[in-house]
Design a protein around this motif. Structure first.
Motif, PDB file in Angstrom:
ATOM      1  N   PHE A 156      -3.774   3.992   8.720  1.00  0.00           N
ATOM      2  CA  PHE A 156      -2.908   3.882   7.535  1.00  0.00           C
ATOM      3  C   PHE A 156      -3.198   2.601   6.780  1.00  0.00           C
ATOM      4  N   GLN A 157      -3.157   2.693   5.464  1.00  0.00           N
ATOM      5  CA  GLN A 157      -3.249   1.490   4.643  1.00  0.00           C
ATOM      6  C   GLN A 157      -1.824   0.976   4.397  1.00  0.00           C
ATOM      7  N   TYR A 158      -0.944   1.910   4.044  1.00  0.00           N
ATOM      8  CA  TYR A 158       0.483   1.579   3.848  1.00  0.00           C
ATOM      9  C   TYR A 158       1.271   2.664   4.568  1.00  0.00           C
ATOM     10  N   LYS A 159       1.680   2.356   5.756  1.00  0.00           N
ATOM     11  CA  LYS A 159       2.276   3.387   6.594  1.00  0.00           C
ATOM     12  C   LYS A 159       3.603   3.906   6.035  1.00  0.00           C
ATOM     13  N   ARG A 160       4.417   2.981   5.552  1.00  0.00           N
ATOM     14  CA  ARG A 160       5.733   3.381   5.058  1.00  0.00           C
ATOM     15  C   ARG A 160       5.607   4.351   3.882  1.00  0.00           C
ATOM     16  N   GLU A 161       4.595   4.098   3.044  1.00  0.00           N
ATOM     17  CA  GLU A 161       4.381   4.967   1.870  1.00  0.00           C
ATOM     18  C   GLU A 161       3.545   6.193   2.235  1.00  0.00           C
ATOM     19  N   ASN A 162       3.173   6.300   3.498  1.00  0.00           N
ATOM     20  CA  ASN A 162       2.398   7.443   3.976  1.00  0.00           C
ATOM     21  C   ASN A 162       0.985   7.491   3.364  1.00  0.00           C
ATOM     22  N   VAL A 193      -6.832  -1.894  -2.526  1.00  0.00           N
ATOM     23  CA  VAL A 193      -6.723  -3.140  -3.298  1.00  0.00           C
ATOM     24  C   VAL A 193      -5.269  -3.625  -3.284  1.00  0.00           C
ATOM     25  N   ASP A 194      -5.078  -4.914  -3.019  1.00  0.00           N
ATOM     26  CA  ASP A 194      -3.709  -5.451  -2.974  1.00  0.00           C
ATOM     27  C   ASP A 194      -3.050  -5.354  -4.340  1.00  0.00           C
ATOM     28  N   GLY A 195      -1.763  -5.075  -4.319  1.00  0.00           N
ATOM     29  CA  GLY A 195      -0.993  -5.108  -5.561  1.00  0.00           C
ATOM     30  C   GLY A 195      -1.118  -3.862  -6.432  1.00  0.00           C
ATOM     31  N   VAL A 196      -1.731  -2.785  -5.949  1.00  0.00           N
ATOM     32  CA  VAL A 196      -1.826  -1.587  -6.788  1.00  0.00           C
ATOM     33  C   VAL A 196      -0.483  -0.866  -6.816  1.00  0.00           C
ATOM     34  N   ASP A 197      -0.266  -0.095  -7.895  1.00  0.00           N
ATOM     35  CA  ASP A 197       0.978   0.652  -8.022  1.00  0.00           C
ATOM     36  C   ASP A 197       0.898   1.901  -7.146  1.00  0.00           C
TER      37      ASP A 197
END
Ligand code: CTP
Length: 446
Positions: A322-328, A282-286
């Motif tokens: 990956f959903q958010y690669k930088r955040e792993n 989901v976009d914008g999740v912490d």
């Protein structure tokens, strides 16, 4: 000859029990005592008896009052026993008044006045409870706190949370934002902080002389995981990897069956664990509060593979989206293992959905565990000829957490590690997480 039967748990035998047995014996000529098995007690919600079935049988035997001792293993057994042993009188203490009236159809039912002022619970309570402190976010903690209520001899006393403001306060617990303070006030900690903090929280607790039950992965590398076990050993402390599925009775039986050759030689294992509930897609999740798919599902999904095939695989490849690669943060990862004598495939996802089942294929048959397999209460052993198929069901209460807490408390009391997740498995899990974080043999797709 008048035959009498009575049932009970008889944990830490006390004079209330002896007086009951004496009076039961006096009702007739032959007394049969039914003692509840450890498994049956689990399903009745009475867990963490201090004594094992064998010890409880030995104490009742030592009274010399029982002419025969049997084990009570299942719901409805009383009627079977009354018929089988030709029982004239069924008796129990008055705390059960009215509860067994339905047996009047089969024999006479007598409730004997309970001896006032003593019970196994009192005897157990005289021992000081194990004080547990929790480290981690509110969502996970609540379940654990509730489950400890089913276990004799343990209590959660305090919580460490770095930002306490939004936490739902549970009465009688202290909340602190100082980990040192928590450690000072407890005998043991349950670590369910973010995975990257497990190692630090566990290490600090062990250095402070506290026992640790740590959610898996225990560390982000095999070396760190090893270091923690060594530290625990040197300080005579218990360190356990908390994978609750390992404590589900049905899961334990399944592993025994596979190892006992029930489906022949195992050639392949397919494991799937997914959930969308956590909302990583989901976009914008912490994102700082999220566990990725590999840490959230990896340890439990790897458990059957490592328990059955061992940890010495020949080859291993990750396939990841990956959903958010930088955040792993991976939405989906598939791990393929090649062993000298078999293969395994593990799929974990928090950003994709699939049937969460476990299939173990062997040379003579296969085991099928339906979704959600990680809350194992039922499985089937299937063969070429469907007439040979067998189904197994074992009640699972509290997703296995309360059994895990019992094992932890018993290990601390006896000084013997009673973990269902062995050290080499914790280490192999940490190794997998390490390899994943470092993208070793990882093929990415979009
Ligand atoms: N009993 C009794 N007087 C007591 C305690 C137990 O007459 N003070 C009887 C129970 O009524 C039962 C039998 O002893 O018929 C076995 O009881 P069990 O449940 O094993 O022991 P409790 O001490 O009642 O255990 P707990 O405190 O765990 O409930």
């Amino acid at each position: 000859m008048i035959k009498v039967i009575t049932y009970g748990t008889y944990d830490m035998l006390h004079y209330g029990h002896i007086r009951l047995l004496e009076r039961a014996k006096a009702l007739g000529d032959y007394l049969i005592v039914g003692i509840t098995s450890d498994d049956y007690d689990k399903t009745r919600g009475k867990i963490n008896n201090q004594q094992s079935l064998i010890e409880r049988i030995a104490s009742v035997k030592a009274t010399g009052l029982a002419d025969e001792i049997i084990v009570e293993e299942y719901e409805g057994q009383k009627i079977d026993d009354i018929r089988r042993y030709n029982i004239d009188i069924f008796t129990v203490g008055s705390d059960w008044e009215g509860h067994f009236d339905y047996l009047n159809e089969y024999c006479k039912v007598v409730y004997l006045p309970r001896t006032q002022g003593i019970s196994s619970s009192d005897v157990r309570a005289e021992k000081r409870k194990l004080r547990i402190g929790l480290v981690g976010s509110a969502a996970f903690r609540t379940k654990f706190i509730n489950e400890t209520k089913y276990v004799n001899g343990v209590e959660v006393v305090g919580v460490y949370a770095s930002h306490t403001g939004d936490e739902p306060e549970v009465q009688n617990l202290f909340y602190t934002n100082s980990y040192d303070e928590l450690l000072e006030k407890v005998d043991a900690v349950y670590v369910i902080s973010k995975p990257e903090n497990h190692y630090m929280h566990t290490k600090l607790a062990l250095e402070a002389g506290k026992h640790v039950l740590c959610e898996s992965p225990m560390a982000y590398s095999k070396t760190q995981c090893k270091e923690l076990y060594v530290l625990a050993e040197e300080n005579n402390l218990i360190l356990m990897d908390a994978i609750k599925t390992a404590y589900a009775t049905a899961y334990e039986r399944l592993i025994f069956m596979v190892k006992g050759g029930k489906i022949g030689k195992v050639v392949s294992i397919d494991v799937v664990c997914t959930s969308l509930r956590d909302g990583i897609a989901v976009d914008g999740v912490d994102l700082s509060q999220k566990w990725n798919s590999m840490c959230g599902w990896g340890p439990v999904a790897l458990l059957p593979v490592f328990q059955i095939f061992g940890v010495d695989y020949k080859d291993r490849v990750f396939y990841t989206r990956f959903q958010y690669k930088r955040e792993n943060i991976d939405a989906f990862t598939k791990i393929d293992f090649v062993y000298p004598a078999g293969v395994a495939s593990v799929k974990v996802a928090k950003g994709a959905k699939a049937e969460g089942e476990l299939v173990i294929a062997g040379s003579e048959g296969y085991i099928y565990v339906p979704a959600p397999w990680w809350k194992t209460d039922y499985f089937e052993v299937r063969y070429e000829n469907p007439a040979d198929n067998k189904r197994f069901f074992y009640q699972l209460d509290g997703e296995g957490i309360r059994y895990e807490i019992v094992a932890f408390a018993k290990a601390i009391e006896s000084g013997r590690n009673m973990s269902n997740v062995s050290e080499n498995i914790s280490e192999a899990i940490a190794q997998i997480i390490d390899d994943f974080n470092n993208r070793i043999n990882l093929i990415e797709f979009q």
